[in-house]
Design an enzyme around this catalytic site. Structure first.
Site, mmCIF file in Angstrom:
data_model
loop_
_atom_site.group_PDB
_atom_site.id
_atom_site.type_symbol
_atom_site.label_atom_id
_atom_site.label_comp_id
_atom_site.label_asym_id
_atom_site.label_seq_id
_atom_site.Cartn_x
_atom_site.Cartn_y
_atom_site.Cartn_z
ATOM 1 C CB CYS A 200 -0.960 -0.049 1.188
ATOM 2 S SG CYS A 200 -2.231 1.218 1.178
ATOM 3 C CG HIS B 291 -5.937 -1.228 -1.604
ATOM 4 N ND1 HIS B 291 -4.924 -0.829 -2.464
ATOM 5 C CD2 HIS B 291 -5.554 -0.861 -0.365
ATOM 6 C CE1 HIS B 291 -3.974 -0.240 -1.759
ATOM 7 N NE2 HIS B 291 -4.324 -0.253 -0.485
ATOM 8 C CG ASP C 18 -6.727 -1.110 -5.285
ATOM 9 O OD1 ASP C 18 -7.351 -0.139 -4.812
ATOM 10 O OD2 ASP C 18 -5.581 -1.422 -4.931
#
Length: 296
Positions: free
Chosen positions: A167, A264, A232
């Site tokens: 991330c 995600h 995502d």
């Protein structure tokens, strides 16, 4: 607060001035990451040496989590770059997983100067109070310091150096691969690729984050494996395709794998976003990538 090695490197006046700096890692999981999923993976420490260490930089000493095999020396090195939740239990577990397959894994707390995100209860607070104040230049400098630290332990072979991140750390993985020529291979997990993915007309550039992966793609030399989810919501597939096109202009040999049904955070087994089959496939792809490019 500071370990003996770090204390020996800092004058007494500097020690007293820096007491406010985060000097230890969070125990357990960050508050903002709650509730914790029943699928959470826990890797034991059998056959490993693990420790919280203190890494001296020019201005502070910042904490990091280190894991390596208990027996042997000169292990390949993986620098593990945290999510926005800091170096909490999930990131520590990733280090242990890497150590189980023969790596010295080191995860630095890269928000140490700006604050302790583990005590903040919402993602919004983490971003506004801490993450938004962290300059890329500071992060890249600290990561370079980590490479030197890994070598000085006497156990890390930085001629076989890899980096991976998740991330927030995924974006920094792309940037560090471009910044640090000693990195042999990298794996970026669902890190943002462009500054304005939704083409917001009110978007204003952030002076602390002036560069994004797409900006360095054509000149990148280190092979980076991008691991992304097709569902995502924060990283549109069109930006992934833009990144692929930009990489094709260069010679790094980087590539991106998209897992079509993954959201995600599909590797984050402690959260509801976890997708076990995709996460396992991506993990195997990462290890094979490191081996293929001399970081194993």
């Amino acid at each position: 607060m500071f370990d003996q090695h770090t204390r020996s490197l800092l004058p007494d006046a500097e020690l007293s001035r820096r007491q406010f700096v985060l000097t230890s890692l969070a125990a357990g999981f960050a508050l903002a990451a709650q509730p914790i999923s029943a699928q959470t993976i826990v890797t034991d420490t059998a056959g490993l040496t693990t420790a919280e260490v203190s890494i001296p930089a020019a201005d502070i000493a910042f904490p990091a989590y280190l894991a390596r095999p208990e027996k042997g020396t000169r292990f390949p090195v993986v620098i593990v770059i945290q999510e926005i939740f800091g170096v909490h239990e999930h990131i520590k577990d990733i280090c242990r997983r890497l150590a189980k397959v023969g790596y010295l894994a080191l995860a630095p707390e890269l928000f140490a100067r700006q604050g302790d995100v583990s005590k903040l209860e919402t993602i919004g607070d983490i971003i506004s109070k801490v993450v938004s104040k962290v300059p890329d230049a500071q992060v890249l400098s600290d990561l370079t310091t980590c490479v030197a630290y890994a070598a000085k332990t006497g156990y890390g072979d930085i001629k076989r150096l890899a980096v991976t991140g998740f991330c927030w750390g995924g974006r920094m993985t792309w940037l560090f691969a471009a910044h640090e020529p000693r990195v042999k291979a990298a794996a970026a997990w669902y890190g943002s690729l462009v500054a304005n993915p939704r083409n917001n007309p009110d978007f204003k550039p952030d002076p602390l984050r002036p560069t994004f992966p797409i900006d360095i793609a054509p000149t990148l030399r280190t092979p980076v494996l991008g691991l992304y989810g097709g569902k995502d919501q924060g990283i549109p597939l069109e930006t992934v395709e833009q990144m692929r096109a930009a990489l094709a202009k260069g010679r790094s040999g980087s590539k991106i794998i998209v897992y079509p049904d993954a959201p995600h955070g599909f590797h984050a087994d402690y959260r509801a976003s976890y997708r076990r089959e995709d996460a396992q496939a991506a993990w195997k792809a990462m290890l094979a990538w490191f081996k293929q490019h001399g970081a194993a």
